[in-house]
Design an enzyme around this catalytic site. Structure first.
Site, PDB file in Angstrom:
ATOM      1  N   CYS A  33       0.969  -1.247  -0.003  1.00 17.05           N
ATOM      2  CA  CYS A  33      -0.149   0.056   0.133  1.00 17.05           C
ATOM      3  C   CYS A  33       0.704   1.111  -0.045  1.00 17.05           C
ATOM      4  O   CYS A  33       1.593   1.354   0.872  1.00 17.05           O
ATOM      5  CB  CYS A  33      -0.964   0.038   1.250  1.00 17.05           C
ATOM      6  SG  CYS A  33      -1.788   1.476   1.417  1.00 17.05           S
ATOM      7  N   CYS A  36       0.128   3.541   3.315  1.00 16.12           N
ATOM      8  CA  CYS A  36       0.694   3.343   4.465  1.00 16.12           C
ATOM      9  C   CYS A  36       2.142   4.199   4.975  1.00 16.12           C
ATOM     10  O   CYS A  36       2.827   4.477   3.859  1.00 16.12           O
ATOM     11  CB  CYS A  36       1.164   1.714   4.591  1.00 16.12           C
ATOM     12  SG  CYS A  36      -0.462   0.635   5.025  1.00 16.12           S
ATOM     13  N   HIS A  97      -4.235   0.885   8.073  1.00 14.03           N
ATOM     14  CA  HIS A  97      -4.560   0.475   6.777  1.00 14.03           C
ATOM     15  C   HIS A  97      -6.053  -0.015   6.739  1.00 14.03           C
ATOM     16  O   HIS A  97      -6.970   0.169   6.047  1.00 14.03           O
ATOM     17  CB  HIS A  97      -3.593  -0.477   6.221  1.00 14.03           C
ATOM     18  CG  HIS A  97      -3.993  -0.945   4.697  1.00 14.03           C
ATOM     19  ND1 HIS A  97      -3.657  -0.386   3.654  1.00 14.03           N
ATOM     20  CD2 HIS A  97      -4.530  -2.203   4.383  1.00 14.03           C
ATOM     21  CE1 HIS A  97      -4.049  -1.025   2.479  1.00 14.03           C
ATOM     22  NE2 HIS A  97      -4.687  -2.044   2.830  1.00 14.03           N
ATOM     23  N   ASN A 137     -14.259   8.722  -2.160  1.00 18.23           N
ATOM     24  CA  ASN A 137     -14.927   7.500  -3.135  1.00 18.23           C
ATOM     25  C   ASN A 137     -14.584   6.102  -2.031  1.00 18.23           C
ATOM     26  O   ASN A 137     -13.401   5.942  -1.685  1.00 18.23           O
ATOM     27  CB  ASN A 137     -14.513   7.188  -4.265  1.00 18.23           C
ATOM     28  CG  ASN A 137     -14.562   8.379  -5.222  1.00 18.23           C
ATOM     29  OD1 ASN A 137     -15.377   8.955  -5.220  1.00 18.23           O
ATOM     30  ND2 ASN A 137     -13.685   8.837  -6.014  1.00 18.23           N
ATOM     31  N   HIS A 148      -6.718   1.921   1.796  1.00 21.50           N
ATOM     32  CA  HIS A 148      -6.255   2.745   2.905  1.00 21.50           C
ATOM     33  C   HIS A 148      -7.111   3.707   2.872  1.00 21.50           C
ATOM     34  O   HIS A 148      -7.607   4.487   2.185  1.00 21.50           O
ATOM     35  CB  HIS A 148      -4.896   3.165   2.523  1.00 21.50           C
ATOM     36  CG  HIS A 148      -4.321   3.811   3.518  1.00 21.50           C
ATOM     37  ND1 HIS A 148      -3.201   2.900   4.552  1.00 21.50           N
ATOM     38  CD2 HIS A 148      -4.324   4.805   4.584  1.00 21.50           C
ATOM     39  CE1 HIS A 148      -2.795   3.574   5.452  1.00 21.50           C
ATOM     40  NE2 HIS A 148      -3.638   4.929   5.560  1.00 21.50           N
ATOM     41  N   HIS A 150      -8.859   7.117   2.827  1.00 13.55           N
ATOM     42  CA  HIS A 150      -8.699   8.325   2.298  1.00 13.55           C
ATOM     43  C   HIS A 150      -9.530   8.971   1.676  1.00 13.55           C
ATOM     44  O   HIS A 150     -10.557   8.306   1.035  1.00 13.55           O
ATOM     45  CB  HIS A 150      -7.328   8.274   1.679  1.00 13.55           C
ATOM     46  CG  HIS A 150      -7.653   7.497   0.313  1.00 13.55           C
ATOM     47  ND1 HIS A 150      -7.897   6.165   0.020  1.00 13.55           N
ATOM     48  CD2 HIS A 150      -7.719   7.984  -0.966  1.00 13.55           C
ATOM     49  CE1 HIS A 150      -7.891   6.029  -0.970  1.00 13.55           C
ATOM     50  NE2 HIS A 150      -7.910   7.218  -1.921  1.00 13.55           N
ATOM     51  N   GLN A 152     -10.567  12.712  -1.146  1.00 15.68           N
ATOM     52  CA  GLN A 152      -9.578  13.678  -2.032  1.00 15.68           C
ATOM     53  C   GLN A 152     -10.134  14.950  -1.757  1.00 15.68           C
ATOM     54  O   GLN A 152     -11.116  15.149  -1.342  1.00 15.68           O
ATOM     55  CB  GLN A 152      -9.585  12.920  -3.253  1.00 15.68           C
ATOM     56  CG  GLN A 152      -9.343  11.588  -3.620  1.00 15.68           C
ATOM     57  CD  GLN A 152      -9.432  11.266  -4.834  1.00 15.68           C
ATOM     58  OE1 GLN A 152      -9.075  11.501  -5.871  1.00 15.68           O
ATOM     59  NE2 GLN A 152     -10.132  10.001  -5.040  1.00 15.68           N
TER      60      GLN A 152
HETATM   61 ZN    ZN Z   1      -2.402   1.243   3.735  1.00 14.05          ZN
END
Ligand code: ZN
Ligand code: ZN
Ligand code: ZN
Length: 329
Positions: A33, A36, A97, A137, A148, A150, A152
């Protein structure tokens, strides 16, 4: 692949052409990832630190950027072409994660609200940016390849079509009734209560009267706050607490992590005249219509922009309200 904006004279809308971003390339195993932290002795990731709370990164494959390449072809009077001027950032919610938004504690979400407000201020101070768009999304079903947690942030050089349409409708309402339409809706939903999913001192979460998606939920400030920057600290905390409840409720609904798109609508960063019709809210649009089936955008939605919803907002709101109770206790 080119990076440019093209004007569609058939609809009057600008479209973005860009290579697949970090989030849209192939699915990677979790031990590779890129979001991470960089563990000692491990591969170097996008975040060169052994741990972090919240991180903001430039998208390495941005849809828009401060220094865009020249468009691949010249525009004409019919077909406008412009450089993909703007910004595209990733906001990492946690270095864990395996978490999702719903797993974050309220203090972390409150910090995230501060970070979003900060990006609104920083990107909004750039001359070329007119609209700061925060979104997330969530879920592989929506094409997300990085699990992971997150979201935007895009900085648009103009008002994107959905925002333009919403503000235009609000402007019309203001001219006809002298009030902010979102203020009117929030006041109605709070007193009626039938579509309210959860609420606290400063925010309310409700299924819209004419929702597009079965489990669509809007999280809106009860006061006419124009943006995150306009929120007091207690209001930010109130927002964080309600976002925690709503996302926990989503996951309790079908007893699984529910995919969704979250879109934040707030005031354009330029134009005082927008403030009267800009009322901060977050729109959650999960694609699910049941645990196992999705609401697909088809003929009516794509061809006529007429959403057909086969559920009743008053009933899905009750379901979501129960799910929030189940999750929060
Ligand atoms: Zn990650
Ligand atoms: Zn308002
Ligand atoms: Zn909106």
């Amino acid at each position: 692949v080119v990076t440019e904006r093209r004007y569609d004279p058939l609809t009057g809308e600008w479209r973005i052409f860009a290579p697949a971003g970090l989030d849209r390339t192939s699915v990677r195993p979790s031990d590779q990832c890129p979001l991470c932290p960089t563990r000692p002795g491990g591969p170097v990731t996008e975040v060169p630190a052994p741990a972090y709370q919240i991180a903001v990164l430039d998208d390495r494959f941005p849809s828009m950027t401060a220094h865009p390449p020249a468009p691949a072809l010249a525009g004409t009077q019919l077909y406008g072409v412009a450089p993909a001027l703007g910004a595209a950032e990733l906001v990492l919610y946690t270095d864990r994660h395996d978490q999702t938004f719903a797993d974050l504690d309220v203090a972390r979400i409150a910090r995230l609200v501060d970070v979003w407000a900060d990006r609104y201020a920083v990107l909004g101070s750039r001359d070329e940016i007119e609209y700061v768009f925060v979104f997330e999304n969530k879920g592989t079903v929506l094409g997300v390849t990085l699990e992971h947690p997150h979201g935007q942030v895009f900085g648009f050089p103009d008002l994107p079509p959905a925002v333009h349409d919403e503000l235009t409708a609000a402007q019309r309402h203001l001219e006809q009734h002298g009030t902010c339409v979102v203020c009117d809706v929030v006041a109605h939903e709070r007193s009626d209560g039938v579509r309210v999913v959860a609420a606290n001192e400063h925010f309310v979460a409700y299924v819209p009267f004419a929702a597009r998606f079965p489990y669509e939920v809007h999280v809106t400030s009860t006061r006419h706050a124009t943006s995150l920057l306009d929120l007091s600290d207690p209001e930010r905390l109130s927002l964080a607490a309600l976002l925690k409840q709503v996302t926990q409720g989503f996951d309790a609904l079908f007893d699984r992590s529910l995919p969704y798109v979250m879109s934040m609508h707030q005031a354009p960063v330029r134009g005082e005249h927008w403030l009267a019709v800009s009322h901060l809210h977050l729109e959650f649009t999960p694609p699910n219509r049941t645990a196992d089936t999705l609401k697909h955008l088809a003929g009516p939605e794509l061809g006529a922009r007429a959403f057909v919803n086969d559920t009743q907002p008053e009933q899905t709101a009750a379901q979501l309200r129960d799910a929030v109770h189940k999750a929060v206790g």
